[in-house]
Design an enzyme around this catalytic site. Structure first.
Site, PDB file in Angstrom:
ATOM      1  N   ILE A 135      -6.773  -0.572 -13.856  1.00  0.00           N
ATOM      2  CA  ILE A 135      -6.673   1.205 -13.883  1.00  0.00           C
ATOM      3  C   ILE A 135      -5.294   1.132 -13.457  1.00  0.00           C
ATOM      4  O   ILE A 135      -4.591   0.366 -12.737  1.00  0.00           O
ATOM      5  CB  ILE A 135      -7.629   1.574 -12.715  1.00  0.00           C
ATOM      6  CG1 ILE A 135      -7.502   1.062 -11.486  1.00  0.00           C
ATOM      7  CG2 ILE A 135      -9.031   1.562 -13.416  1.00  0.00           C
ATOM      8  CD1 ILE A 135      -8.473   1.507 -10.317  1.00  0.00           C
ATOM      9  N   ASP A 136      -4.630   2.422 -13.797  1.00  0.00           N
ATOM     10  CA  ASP A 136      -3.266   2.577 -13.491  1.00  0.00           C
ATOM     11  C   ASP A 136      -2.908   2.677 -11.987  1.00  0.00           C
ATOM     12  O   ASP A 136      -3.732   2.590 -11.114  1.00  0.00           O
ATOM     13  CB  ASP A 136      -2.958   4.103 -14.150  1.00  0.00           C
ATOM     14  CG  ASP A 136      -3.371   4.117 -15.630  1.00  0.00           C
ATOM     15  OD1 ASP A 136      -3.140   3.138 -16.378  1.00  0.00           O
ATOM     16  OD2 ASP A 136      -3.745   5.184 -15.877  1.00  0.00           O
ATOM     17  N   LYS A 137      -1.550   2.386 -11.888  1.00  0.00           N
ATOM     18  CA  LYS A 137      -0.974   2.465 -10.616  1.00  0.00           C
ATOM     19  C   LYS A 137      -1.569   3.576  -9.608  1.00  0.00           C
ATOM     20  O   LYS A 137      -2.015   3.329  -8.515  1.00  0.00           O
ATOM     21  CB  LYS A 137       0.175   2.362 -10.642  1.00  0.00           C
ATOM     22  CG  LYS A 137       0.969   2.544  -9.138  1.00  0.00           C
ATOM     23  CD  LYS A 137       2.626   2.758  -9.152  1.00  0.00           C
ATOM     24  CE  LYS A 137       3.359   2.849  -7.950  1.00  0.00           C
ATOM     25  NZ  LYS A 137       4.780   3.131  -8.041  1.00  0.00           N
ATOM     26  N   THR A 139      -4.150   5.677 -10.193  1.00  0.00           N
ATOM     27  CA  THR A 139      -5.318   5.898 -10.163  1.00  0.00           C
ATOM     28  C   THR A 139      -6.123   5.063  -9.260  1.00  0.00           C
ATOM     29  O   THR A 139      -5.782   3.948  -9.058  1.00  0.00           O
ATOM     30  CB  THR A 139      -5.966   5.655 -11.566  1.00  0.00           C
ATOM     31  OG1 THR A 139      -5.348   6.539 -12.552  1.00  0.00           O
ATOM     32  CG2 THR A 139      -7.623   5.970 -11.801  1.00  0.00           C
ATOM     33  N   ARG A 236      -6.290  10.324 -19.206  1.00  0.00           N
ATOM     34  CA  ARG A 236      -4.955  10.922 -19.063  1.00  0.00           C
ATOM     35  C   ARG A 236      -4.798  11.615 -20.321  1.00  0.00           C
ATOM     36  O   ARG A 236      -4.384  12.683 -20.343  1.00  0.00           O
ATOM     37  CB  ARG A 236      -4.299  10.349 -18.379  1.00  0.00           C
ATOM     38  CG  ARG A 236      -4.411   9.433 -16.792  1.00  0.00           C
ATOM     39  CD  ARG A 236      -3.584   8.514 -16.585  1.00  0.00           C
ATOM     40  NE  ARG A 236      -1.990   9.088 -16.505  1.00  0.00           N
ATOM     41  CZ  ARG A 236      -1.047   8.174 -16.035  1.00  0.00           C
ATOM     42  NH1 ARG A 236      -1.484   6.754 -16.137  1.00  0.00           N
ATOM     43  NH2 ARG A 236       0.083   8.578 -15.972  1.00  0.00           N
TER      44      ARG A 236
END
Length: 305
Positions: A135-137, A139, A236
């Protein structure tokens, strides 16, 4: 080095399958990599993973030395939600990168995992031990980690076959009129900015997100999003695509930025479900949104009604 001669009853079996089934200590993915790298030969010659063995073939397996992992283990006080001998579920905080990359070799989830445990899957290489998905930084939320190669293969296969469940909570700009819906739009790299993803028909992959409205305000909506696919920045990009970008998102967020008590996008992986690689039990884990995201909702209830 190991040397084996193929018996008549094994004739016609793919070499990668034969070795994996015969020696359970090695995963099929690892065996395929060794074949590709020339560590496994047949009758003194290199072959491909789909080579079908014949009676009398001489197979030589030269197990390579393990590659040293030159990444520092760090005590990052990870929030471990669940752990056993095969899998680990962690609640990643916003702001933490999942795995090391050039210019960012410290403070990542992998650094913390290496401190917490030594038995991580090596399938993704020395830079991403145990990492099945990301998962994104900016998030927060739940991630599953594999502690051995067989568990890793099982979890990846579940992701590929859409057998896992991944649900997120997001706060978006705008009021979504529909109570629920499905966004089915392919995602690929933005040709003008390689750091961004866009909905496009060119060099893209299918992407499907299901959403459901949880709470509406005058100018914002709290929504849950369930992934059917797992493309980079999928939620997103999809929410921006339908006109309801996630607040706080530095790449895809609303142009008219409103100050919120949150550093990064208001997106949290709140639910994770999968089948245990060993026991075959269905497992589901949940984690509430972080305090700053909850505070955003509380403020919206006061000022955006």
């Amino acid at each position: 080095m190991e040397k084996h001669e193929i018996a008549a009853e094994n004739s016609g079996i793919r070499i990668d399958k034969l070795i994996t089934d015969r020696f359970s200590k090695w995963s099929r993915t690892l065996v395929q990599q060794w074949i590709k790298d020339g560590h496994i030969t047949v009758n003194g010659a290199a072959v491909k993973s789909n080579y079908k063995v014949s009676a009398g073939d001489s197979i030589v397996i030269n197990e390579p030395d393990p590659v040293p992992l030159d990444i520092k283990a760090e005590n990052l006080h990870l929030n471990i939600v669940y752990e056993d001998g095969d899998v680990l579920v962690v609640n990643k905080p916003r702001g933490m990168v999942v795995h090391p990359a050039p210019g960012n070799y410290s403070g990542t989830l992998v650094n913390g995992l290496l401190y917490h445990c030594q038995d991580l899957s090596g399938i993704n290489g020395v830079m991403r031990p145990g990492i099945v998905h990301r998962i994104d930084k900016d998030t927060s939320g739940l991630l599953m980690v594999a502690k051995n190669d067989r568990a890793h293969e099982s979890l990846v296969e579940q992701l590929k076959n859409k057998q896992t469940k991944r649900r997120y909570i997001a706060i978006v700009a705008g009021v979504i009129p529909h109570d629920k819906g499905t966004i089915e739009a392919p995602i690929g790299r933005d040709p003008e900015d390689r750091q961004r993803m866009v909905v496009t028909d060119k060099n893209s992959k299918d992407a499907v997100t299901h959403f459901q409205v949880l709470e509406r305000f005058n100018n914002h909506t709290v929504v849950s999003c369930e992934l059917e696919t797992g493309r980079t920045h999928q939620i997103r990009v999809h929410m921006k695509y339908i006109g309801f970008p996630i607040i706080g998102d530095p790449k895809y967020g609303p142009r008219n930025k409103q100050a919120f008590p949150i550093d990064g996008q208001a997106l949290h992986a709140e639910l994770l479900g999968f089948v245990h690689p060993d026991t075959a039990d269905s497992m589901t884990f949940t984690a509430p949104p972080p305090a700053d995201m909850e505070k955003c909702v509380e403020e919206l209830r006061k000022i955006d009604r």
